[in-house]
Design a protein around this motif. Structure first.
Motif, PDB file in Angstrom:
ATOM      1  N   GLN A  38       0.856  -1.198   0.000  1.00 49.60           N
ATOM      2  CA  GLN A  38       0.000   0.000   0.000  1.00 49.60           C
ATOM      3  C   GLN A  38       0.883   1.236   0.000  1.00 49.60           C
ATOM      4  N   GLY A  43      -5.087   2.438  -2.290  1.00 52.26           N
ATOM      5  CA  GLY A  43      -5.541   1.113  -1.898  1.00 52.26           C
ATOM      6  C   GLY A  43      -4.406   0.111  -1.986  1.00 52.26           C
TER       7      GLY A  43
ATOM      8  N   GLN B   6     -15.138   4.247  -5.342  1.00 54.94           N
ATOM      9  CA  GLN B   6     -15.827   4.301  -4.064  1.00 54.94           C
ATOM     10  C   GLN B   6     -16.358   5.714  -3.855  1.00 54.94           C
ATOM     11  N   PHE B  90     -12.278   0.134   2.658  1.00 54.53           N
ATOM     12  CA  PHE B  90     -11.852  -0.266   1.323  1.00 54.53           C
ATOM     13  C   PHE B  90     -12.805  -1.308   0.764  1.00 54.53           C
ATOM     14  N   PHE B 107      -8.245  -3.635  -5.072  1.00 55.21           N
ATOM     15  CA  PHE B 107      -8.794  -2.716  -4.077  1.00 55.21           C
ATOM     16  C   PHE B 107      -9.135  -1.362  -4.677  1.00 55.21           C
ATOM     17  N   GLY B 110     -10.512   3.730  -1.420  1.00 54.61           N
ATOM     18  CA  GLY B 110     -10.833   3.920  -0.010  1.00 54.61           C
ATOM     19  C   GLY B 110     -11.751   5.092   0.246  1.00 54.61           C
TER      20      GLY B 110
END
Lengths: 114, 116
Positions: A38, A43, B6, B90, B107, B110
Motif C-alpha cells: 500500500q 488502496g 468508491q 476499502f 482494491f 478507499g
C-alpha cells in the motif's frame, strides 16, 4: 481460523541495502499466502502470492518470498531497495477451502532513506 | 487498474446518523468485499458478496449491513454510526472460483469516514 503475525511494525533501511519483512501465519488447514503493498493514500495492490508448487515466488519489481511450511513463514525479501519501495506491506492468508476470505497481518511500514 | 470506484471518498458524520458507502465496479467480477483499515489492526473483513443478493459476514460485521442488487454495486450501511466506526473503508473485487482458486483481490481507493 487463520491468523497472521507481522512482528515488525516499521523497518528503516538505507537505499540499495537488502531488506526482509517477516510474516508468520497460523492455520490448522492448508493455506494460500499473499503479500500486498500500500503506497501512501492508495488502496492495496498484490505484490506476489503462493498458491502451490515452487515455494519461492517472485514479483516483477524484484521482491521475492519463500513459503516455509515447517516454520509457518512467508518472509518477503529484496536484495536492494529503492526509495520508491517506501510503503506499507501486508501479509495475508486464506484457507484452501475458504479462499475468498483473506486474513491480513497488521502491516510493516518500510522506510527507505538515501 | 481495475475499474473500482468508491463514493464518497471522505465523509464526516455525527454519532447516531445512518451512513451508506458505495462501491462500484466495471469489471463484472463475482466477488466484492468491504474491509476497514485501522492502525495496529491491518485490514479486517466486514462483509463480502459472492453474487447478486448473496452476502456473508466477515470478521467485524457487527453494526454493518450490506446489499448487492446489481453485479456492479455493493453498498455498505452503518445503520447508526458510532465513533468506533471511524476508519478507512476499502472495497475490493475478485473473480475467484473453485476452478481458478483465489484470484487477486483488487482494491478501490478507499473512503475515509469520521464519526464525531
Amino acid at each position: 481460523a487463520q491468523s497472521v503475525t507481522q512482528l515488525d511494525s516499521q523497518v528503516p533501511v538505507f537505499e540499495e541495502a537488502p531488506v526482509e519483512l517477516r510474516c508468520n501465519y497460523s492455520s490448522s488447514v492448508s493455506v494460500y499466502l499473499f503479500w500486498y503493498v500500500q503506497y501512501p493514500n492508495q488502496g492495496l495492490q498484490l505484490l506476489l502470492k503462493y498458491l502451490s508448487g515452487s515455494t519461492l515466488v517472485e514479483s516483477i519489481n524484484g521482491f521475492e518470498a519463500e513459503f516455509n511450511k515447517s516454520q509457518t513463514s512467508f518472509h518477503l525479501r529484496k536484495p536492494s531497495v529503492h526509495i520508491s519501495d517506501t510503503a506499507e506491506y501486508f501479509c495475508a492468508v486464506s484457507a484452501l477451502l475458504n479462499f475468498q476470505k483473506l486474513v491480513f497481518g497488521t502491516g510493516t511500514r518500510l522506510l527507505v532513506s538515501p | 487498474d481495475a475499474g473500482i470506484t468508491q463514493s464518497p471518498r471522505h465523509k464526516v458524520t455525527e454519532t447516531g446518523t445512518p451512513v451508506t458507502l458505495r462501491c462500484h465496479q466495471t469489471e463484472n467480477h463475482r466477488y466484492m468485499y468491504w474491509y476497514r483499515q485501522d492502525p495496529g489492526h491491518g485490514l479486517r473483513l466486514i462483509h463480502y458478496s459472492y453474487g447478486v443478493k448473496d452476502t456473508d459476514k466477515g470478521e467485524v460485521s457487527d453494526g454493518y449491513s450490506v446489499s448487492r442488487s446489481k453485479t456492479e454495486d455493493f453498498l455498505l450501511t452503518l445503520e447508526s454510526a458510532t465513533s468506533s466506526q471511524t476508519s478507512v473503508y476499502f472495497c475490493a473485487i475478485s473473480e475467484s472460483s473453485p476452478a481458478t482458486r483465489p484470484d487477486t483481490q483488487y482494491f478501490g481507493p478507499g473512503t475515509r469516514l469520521t464519526v464525531l
